[in-house]
Design an enzyme around this catalytic site. Structure first.
Site, mmCIF file in Angstrom:
data_model
loop_
_atom_site.group_PDB
_atom_site.id
_atom_site.type_symbol
_atom_site.label_atom_id
_atom_site.label_comp_id
_atom_site.label_asym_id
_atom_site.label_seq_id
_atom_site.Cartn_x
_atom_site.Cartn_y
_atom_site.Cartn_z
ATOM 1 N N ASP A 2 0.830 -1.213 0.000
ATOM 2 C CA ASP A 2 0.000 0.000 0.000
ATOM 3 C C ASP A 2 0.863 1.262 0.000
ATOM 4 O O ASP A 2 1.977 1.254 0.523
ATOM 5 C CB ASP A 2 -0.913 -0.021 1.241
ATOM 6 C CG ASP A 2 -2.065 0.954 1.103
ATOM 7 O OD1 ASP A 2 -2.413 1.325 -0.033
ATOM 8 O OD2 ASP A 2 -2.625 1.345 2.149
ATOM 9 N N ASN A 19 -11.104 -2.709 -5.024
ATOM 10 C CA ASN A 19 -10.382 -1.693 -5.809
ATOM 11 C C ASN A 19 -11.073 -1.330 -7.124
ATOM 12 O O ASN A 19 -10.741 -0.311 -7.745
ATOM 13 C CB ASN A 19 -8.928 -2.107 -6.073
ATOM 14 C CG ASN A 19 -8.027 -1.984 -4.855
ATOM 15 O OD1 ASN A 19 -7.114 -2.780 -4.647
ATOM 16 N ND2 ASN A 19 -8.262 -0.978 -4.014
#
Ligand code: IPE
Ligand code: IPE
Ligand code: MG
Length: 254
Positions: A21, A69
């Site tokens: 991330d 996502n």
């Protein structure tokens, strides 16, 4: 003890997973578009695979794209899909040369036919490699994984090859992703957030967690070594007392 002396093979994790991330923020901090960060993130993937190969870690699982996502802006999603295809095509030969088996874990049904065909080709080419397994989690969600396992078991019950009484932790575990690989030992998240974001919900039951503020494109051997050193220093008790674990360790040495 130095970090080096702690990195003995018997203490090392066999299976490491990483929530990669922070790509977007890394790019934005340099005044660049978010996708620039995703592109730079590929270098951190290469570094991580080499590091695991050198240490002899058997499985590395990287969270590349979550089932959530798809909610991102359309152009970011489509760039990520293009990047996934490009990287798959450009890296598979090197992975194969290094004896790395590649697996894509997740719900592949949502991908384009071209991407699906490339995934199948890459997995077939590397299927018999033995140095380590690189799992790329794409359109992966921990809840999807468990629902999928439940569906597979239900189908076996319907076919008469299993009864409801046969459903237990072992038969369930056999149906989740990466069942054939070592249990997850260490789960790393870069980018500063302290959450699991629907990653390996079943597999992480007894994993050690390690979080870093380092953004994914900056993740290197130094930071990875810190995570491994932290892991090596943890006492994993699996429900037992510390005394029991230390007694077992002494017996093991004797
Ligand atoms: C992780 O980086 C990569 C993907 C989720 C595809 P992000 O894109 O989430 O980066 P941040 O968290 O917004 O900085
Ligand atoms: C988790 O990161 C997914 C990947 C790294 C692929 P996100 O950036 O999507 O997670 P949230 O939305 O901040 O929880
Ligand atoms: Mg993020």
């Amino acid at each position: 003890m130095t970090a080096d002396s702690q990195l003995k093979p018997q203490n090392l994790p066999q299976h490491v997973a990483i929530i990669m991330d922070g790509n977007g923020r890394w790019a934005q901090r340099q005044g660049k578009p978010r996708v620039w960060g995703h592109k730079k993130g590929v270098e951190a993937v290469r570094r991580s695979v080499s590091f695991c190969r050198e240490l002899g870690i058997k499985s590395l699982t990287l969270f590349a794209f979550s089932s959530e996502n798809w909610r991102r802006p359309e152009d970011e999603v489509s760039t990520l899909m293009q990047l996934f295809l490009m990287v798959l095509q450009s890296e598979v030969k090197t992975l194969h040369k290094h004896n790395v088996r590649l697996k894509i874990v997740g719900d592949l049904s949502a991908f384009s036919d071209k991407l699906k065909a490339n995934i199948a080709k890459a997995e077939q080419l590397t299927a018999d490699n033995t140095a380590m397994t690189l799992n790329i989690a794409a359109n992966y969600g921990g809840r999807w994984d468990m629902v999928n396992a439940a569906r597979l078991l239900a189908t076996q019950v319907q076919n008469g090859t299993l009864t409801p009484a046969d459903i237990n932790e072992d038969t369930f575990a056999a149906q989740v992703q990466m069942a054939e690989q070592p249990e997850l030992d260490l789960l790393i998240r870069t980018g500063g957030d302290v959450r699991i974001s629907n990653f390996l919900l079943w597999q992480a039951a007894y994993a050690e967690f390690w979080f870093t503020d380092t953004l994914w494109p900056d993740f290197d051997q130094q930071v990875f070594s810190e995570a491994i050193a932290a892991f090596v220093n943890r006492e994993r008790r699996f429900g037992c007392t510390g005394e029991q674990i230390r007694q077992l360790a002494t017996l093991g040495k004797g």
